[in-house]
Design a protein around this motif. Sequence first.
Motif, mmCIF file in Angstrom:
data_model
loop_
_atom_site.group_PDB
_atom_site.id
_atom_site.type_symbol
_atom_site.label_atom_id
_atom_site.label_comp_id
_atom_site.label_asym_id
_atom_site.label_seq_id
_atom_site.Cartn_x
_atom_site.Cartn_y
_atom_site.Cartn_z
ATOM 1 N N LEU A 192 1.076 -1.296 0.037
ATOM 2 C CA LEU A 192 -0.477 -0.137 -0.250
ATOM 3 C C LEU A 192 0.986 1.477 0.054
ATOM 4 O O LEU A 192 0.791 2.053 -0.298
ATOM 5 N N TRP A 193 2.315 1.227 0.843
ATOM 6 C CA TRP A 193 3.054 1.876 0.908
ATOM 7 C C TRP A 193 3.350 2.429 -0.813
ATOM 8 O O TRP A 193 3.724 3.829 -0.827
ATOM 9 N N ASN A 194 3.685 1.847 -1.628
ATOM 10 C CA ASN A 194 4.994 1.332 -2.491
ATOM 11 C C ASN A 194 3.602 2.167 -4.095
ATOM 12 O O ASN A 194 4.443 2.969 -4.328
ATOM 13 N N ILE A 195 2.172 1.789 -3.348
ATOM 14 C CA ILE A 195 0.816 2.638 -4.051
ATOM 15 C C ILE A 195 1.093 4.017 -4.039
ATOM 16 O O ILE A 195 1.322 4.901 -5.072
ATOM 17 N N SER A 196 0.862 4.242 -2.362
ATOM 18 C CA SER A 196 1.266 5.804 -3.152
ATOM 19 C C SER A 196 2.252 6.435 -3.351
ATOM 20 O O SER A 196 2.187 7.674 -3.237
ATOM 21 N N ARG A 197 3.344 6.098 -3.697
ATOM 22 C CA ARG A 197 3.711 6.601 -3.926
ATOM 23 C C ARG A 197 4.979 6.605 -5.543
ATOM 24 O O ARG A 197 6.136 6.519 -5.826
ATOM 25 N N ILE A 198 3.873 6.387 -6.468
ATOM 26 C CA ILE A 198 3.612 6.404 -7.308
ATOM 27 C C ILE A 198 4.379 7.233 -8.126
ATOM 28 O O ILE A 198 5.605 7.007 -9.011
ATOM 29 N N ASP A 199 3.765 8.145 -7.815
ATOM 30 C CA ASP A 199 4.911 9.813 -8.477
ATOM 31 C C ASP A 199 6.374 10.051 -8.616
ATOM 32 O O ASP A 199 6.983 10.517 -8.768
#
Length: 237
Positions: A192-199
């Motif tokens: 979930l953290w990685n999903i939030s860090r796409i940009d």
Amino acid sequence: MSEWKLKRFWSDVATQPEADGFAVALDGRIVKTPAKATLVLPNETLAAHVADEWRAVEVEIKPEAMPFTRSANAALDKVAVQHEEVAGLIAAYAETDLLCYRADSPVELQKRQAEAWDAPLAWVRDTHGLHLEVATGVMPVSQSEASLQKAQALSMGMSAFALTAFHDLVSLSGSFVLGLMAAQNCDTPENLWNISRIDENWQQELWGVDDEAAEMAALKKAQFEHAYAFYQASVLS
């Protein structure tokens, strides 16, 4: 906050049942919050986490090394006394959820965002009836009042302890949806953290690693993972 500067004065740390849950006692004296409230946790698991932190103190109390204690203090001293305001603050993230704002270019980033973000938006729509519109670029998109009310109801239904953790899950990720997925244990905190860090990860690939930004990101990730653990412990029966 003067009590945080105290050095260890106790020998024994134990948990004990109370009317509303479990307390942590130092040599038989129950721990208090900074606001002098009795530190009563909702279940024995959460109390055990707090007790372990007090056992780990060697010389001086260091709050940065006691995240469960800090979160419990915040739940009792801050969130419990303004539950509705905190719930509203968190629900407001649904108005500008990270997952709803997509890049207008390049195509590679647009694809990466869609692959990572479309599924969580579908999940929150199908599971909770919370439909969020997606926009391209930086222009704001209006979300329906019905969806915002659902976000408010979900936040309001949480206990002070759960809401404390949920606040961090949402604010750190920038997404009400990802915070809710973490709270409901729909994926690992790392994913979930990685999903939030796409940009951010895209920018890093383009321009390289900024040491200061990377250090801050690592700190926020650790805080996100703690909030996940605190939430899951707080809702155990």
